[in-house]
Design a protein around this motif. Structure first.
Motif, PDB file in Angstrom:
ATOM      1  N   ILE A   2       1.192   5.304   0.441  1.00  0.00           N
ATOM      2  CA  ILE A   2       2.468   5.869  -0.025  1.00  0.00           C
ATOM      3  C   ILE A   2       3.289   6.375   1.160  1.00  0.00           C
ATOM      4  CG2 ILE A   2       3.495   7.744  -1.359  1.00  0.00           C
ATOM      5  CD1 ILE A   2       1.149   7.432  -3.336  1.00  0.00           C
ATOM      6  N   ARG A   3       2.638   7.007   2.124  1.00  0.00           N
ATOM      7  CA  ARG A   3       3.356   7.467   3.319  1.00  0.00           C
ATOM      8  C   ARG A   3       3.945   6.287   4.090  1.00  0.00           C
ATOM      9  NH1 ARG A   3      -1.038  11.123   3.655  1.00  0.00           N
ATOM     10  NH2 ARG A   3      -2.083   9.811   5.221  1.00  0.00           N
ATOM     11  N   ALA A   4       3.218   5.195   4.120  1.00  0.00           N
ATOM     12  CA  ALA A   4       3.715   4.003   4.808  1.00  0.00           C
ATOM     13  C   ALA A   4       4.936   3.429   4.099  1.00  0.00           C
ATOM     14  CB  ALA A   4       2.603   2.960   4.900  1.00  0.00           C
TER      15      ALA A   4
ATOM     16  N   THR B 176      15.167  -4.493  -2.848  1.00  0.00           N
ATOM     17  CA  THR B 176      15.851  -4.466  -1.552  1.00  0.00           C
ATOM     18  C   THR B 176      15.330  -3.298  -0.733  1.00  0.00           C
ATOM     19  OG1 THR B 176      17.651  -3.021  -2.321  1.00  0.00           O
ATOM     20  CG2 THR B 176      17.922  -5.412  -2.635  1.00  0.00           C
ATOM     21  N   ARG B 177      15.398  -3.410   0.582  1.00  0.00           N
ATOM     22  CA  ARG B 177      14.938  -2.313   1.434  1.00  0.00           C
ATOM     23  C   ARG B 177      15.743  -1.042   1.164  1.00  0.00           C
ATOM     24  NH1 ARG B 177      12.095  -0.993   5.922  1.00  0.00           N
ATOM     25  NH2 ARG B 177      12.988   0.630   7.258  1.00  0.00           N
ATOM     26  N   ARG B 178      17.051  -1.201   1.014  1.00  0.00           N
ATOM     27  CA  ARG B 178      17.905  -0.043   0.756  1.00  0.00           C
ATOM     28  C   ARG B 178      17.507   0.653  -0.544  1.00  0.00           C
ATOM     29  NH1 ARG B 178      24.533  -0.209   0.415  1.00  0.00           N
ATOM     30  NH2 ARG B 178      24.849   2.001  -0.084  1.00  0.00           N
TER      31      ARG B 178
ATOM     32  N   ARG C 251      14.798   5.229  -3.267  1.00  0.00           N
ATOM     33  CA  ARG C 251      13.894   5.732  -4.299  1.00  0.00           C
ATOM     34  C   ARG C 251      12.766   6.562  -3.690  1.00  0.00           C
ATOM     35  NH1 ARG C 251      16.371   1.449  -6.182  1.00  0.00           N
ATOM     36  NH2 ARG C 251      16.649   1.065  -8.428  1.00  0.00           N
ATOM     37  N   MET C 252      12.228   6.084  -2.596  1.00  0.00           N
ATOM     38  CA  MET C 252      11.145   6.825  -1.967  1.00  0.00           C
ATOM     39  C   MET C 252      11.631   8.181  -1.450  1.00  0.00           C
ATOM     40  SD  MET C 252       8.369   5.187  -2.426  1.00  0.00           S
ATOM     41  CE  MET C 252       7.384   6.293  -1.410  1.00  0.00           C
TER      42      MET C 252
ATOM     43  N   VAL D 123       7.299   1.230   6.781  1.00  0.00           N
ATOM     44  CA  VAL D 123       6.486   0.380   7.654  1.00  0.00           C
ATOM     45  C   VAL D 123       5.581  -0.556   6.859  1.00  0.00           C
ATOM     46  CG1 VAL D 123       6.526   2.061   9.517  1.00  0.00           C
ATOM     47  CG2 VAL D 123       4.678   2.147   7.827  1.00  0.00           C
ATOM     48  N   ARG D 124       5.560  -0.385   5.534  1.00  0.00           N
ATOM     49  CA  ARG D 124       4.784  -1.285   4.690  1.00  0.00           C
ATOM     50  C   ARG D 124       5.557  -1.531   3.396  1.00  0.00           C
ATOM     51  NH1 ARG D 124      -1.374   0.144   3.255  1.00  0.00           N
ATOM     52  NH2 ARG D 124      -1.417   0.216   5.555  1.00  0.00           N
ATOM     53  N   ARG D 125       5.554  -2.757   2.935  1.00  0.00           N
ATOM     54  CA  ARG D 125       6.283  -3.097   1.721  1.00  0.00           C
ATOM     55  C   ARG D 125       5.329  -3.120   0.525  1.00  0.00           C
ATOM     56  NH1 ARG D 125      10.922  -4.795  -0.070  1.00  0.00           N
ATOM     57  NH2 ARG D 125      11.037  -6.177  -1.889  1.00  0.00           N
ATOM     58  N   PRO D 126       5.665  -2.436  -0.533  1.00  0.00           N
ATOM     59  CA  PRO D 126       4.814  -2.427  -1.723  1.00  0.00           C
ATOM     60  C   PRO D 126       4.744  -3.797  -2.399  1.00  0.00           C
ATOM     61  CG  PRO D 126       6.427  -0.641  -1.767  1.00  0.00           C
ATOM     62  CD  PRO D 126       6.842  -1.574  -0.684  1.00  0.00           C
ATOM     63  N   ARG D 127       3.630  -4.048  -3.042  1.00  0.00           N
ATOM     64  CA  ARG D 127       3.506  -5.253  -3.854  1.00  0.00           C
ATOM     65  C   ARG D 127       4.412  -5.120  -5.093  1.00  0.00           C
ATOM     66  NH1 ARG D 127      -0.977  -5.763  -6.318  1.00  0.00           N
ATOM     67  NH2 ARG D 127      -1.862  -3.698  -5.936  1.00  0.00           N
ATOM     68  N   PRO D 128       4.736  -6.227  -5.755  1.00  0.00           N
ATOM     69  CA  PRO D 128       5.649  -6.171  -6.909  1.00  0.00           C
ATOM     70  C   PRO D 128       5.240  -5.150  -7.969  1.00  0.00           C
ATOM     71  CG  PRO D 128       5.353  -8.434  -6.242  1.00  0.00           C
ATOM     72  CD  PRO D 128       4.408  -7.617  -5.389  1.00  0.00           C
TER      73      PRO D 128
END
Length: 210
Positions: free
Chosen positions: A87-89, A50-52, A57-58, A94-99
Motif C-alpha cells: 500500500i505504501r508503494a 490513470t496515474r493521475r 485517490r491514494m 512506485v508500484r501499480r496495483p493489479r486491476p
C-alpha cells in the motif's frame, strides 16, 4: 380536484399513483439527490486506471481520517493479499496495483468520500444556503391521470422559485429522520404560493437546483 380533496388525499384516486406523495417525503428525497450529486460530481474525475486518478485517490485515502481503514476493508472484501508495504508503494507511485486492487481503491475512495460528506451536515447546509442566496426549488404537481375526472384541476403546473432560510433546519430534519419537522418546513416553503399552496401539499417530484 376540490380543496377538500387535498385535505383528504386519496379520496378521489390520487393515491393510486405511488409517485404522488406528501411534500415532506419528496423534499427528503430531493435532499438525498443533492447529497448524491455532491458525492459524485465533486469527486475525482480521472479514472483509477490513470496515474493521475490513482494517485489522487491514494492521497485522499492516506490523508483523511478513516482512509486507511476504508482501504483495508475494501481490499479484504476483494480478496486482496496486499500488505502495508504494498500500500505504501502504491501511495508513492512506485508500484501499480493489479486491476482487482484498483477497483478496491476506487471503492474505498467513494465510500470514504460519501461517509465524510454525510458526517458533516454543514457541507450540505452551505451548499444549499449559498451564502444567503438560497436554492431554487422546482415543484411538480401530482399526476392527476389517476384522479376522478370531475375532480381534476386544470390549473396545476410546475412551480419554480428561490427558497432561503430553511435549509439548515431541513438538513437537520433529514439527518434525524424527523418527518414532522420536514412537514413543517414544507408548509413554510409552499406558503410562498399564496392561495395555491394547498394544491402542492402532495406532489409528484421536487427538484433542487443545487
Amino acid at each position: 380536484m376540490s380543496t377538500d380533496g387535498w385535505k383528504n388525499f386519496g379520496r378521489y384516486g390520487a393515491d393510486l399513483d405511488p409517485g404522488n406523495v406528501h411534500g415532506k417525503i419528496a423534499l427528503g428525497r430531493a435532499l438525498e439527490d443533492v447529497i448524491e450529486r455532491m458525492i459524485l460530481e465533486g469527486g475525482i474525475k480521472s479514472p483509477p486506471s490513470t496515474r493521475r486518478g490513482l494517485m489522487a485517490r491514494m492521497r485522499y485515502l492516506m490523508d483523511h481520517r478513516g482512509g486507511r481503514e476504508a482501504l483495508t476493508e475494501a481490499l479484504a472484501d476483494a480478496g486482496s493479499t496486499a500488505n502495508a508495504a504494498t500500500i505504501r508503494a502504491w501511495a508513492k507511485g512506485v508500484r501499480r496495483p493489479r486491476p482487482v486492487n484498483l477497483e478496491a481503491i476506487d471503492t474505498a475512495y467513494w465510500t470514504l468520500r460519501a461517509r465524510n460528506i454525510l458526517a458533516n451536515p454543514s457541507i450540505l447546509k452551505d451548499h444549499l444556503n449559498r451564502g444567503g442566496r438560497g436554492t431554487r426549488i422546482e415543484i411538480h404537481p401530482i399526476n392527476q391521470d389517476v384522479v376522478e375526472e370531475p375532480r381534476r384541476r386544470d390549473n396545476l403546473h410546475v412551480r419554480s422559485f428561490q427558497v432561503r432560510y430553511v435549509w439548515d433546519e431541513a438538513v437537520d430534519a433529514l439527518n434525524t429522520g424527523d418527518a414532522n419537522a420536514l412537514e413543517d418546513i414544507w408548509d413554510d416553503i409552499i406558503s410562498e404560493l399564496d392561495s395555491d399552496w394547498g394544491a402542492y401539499t402532495y406532489v409528484s417530484h421536487i427538484g433542487l437546483g443545487a
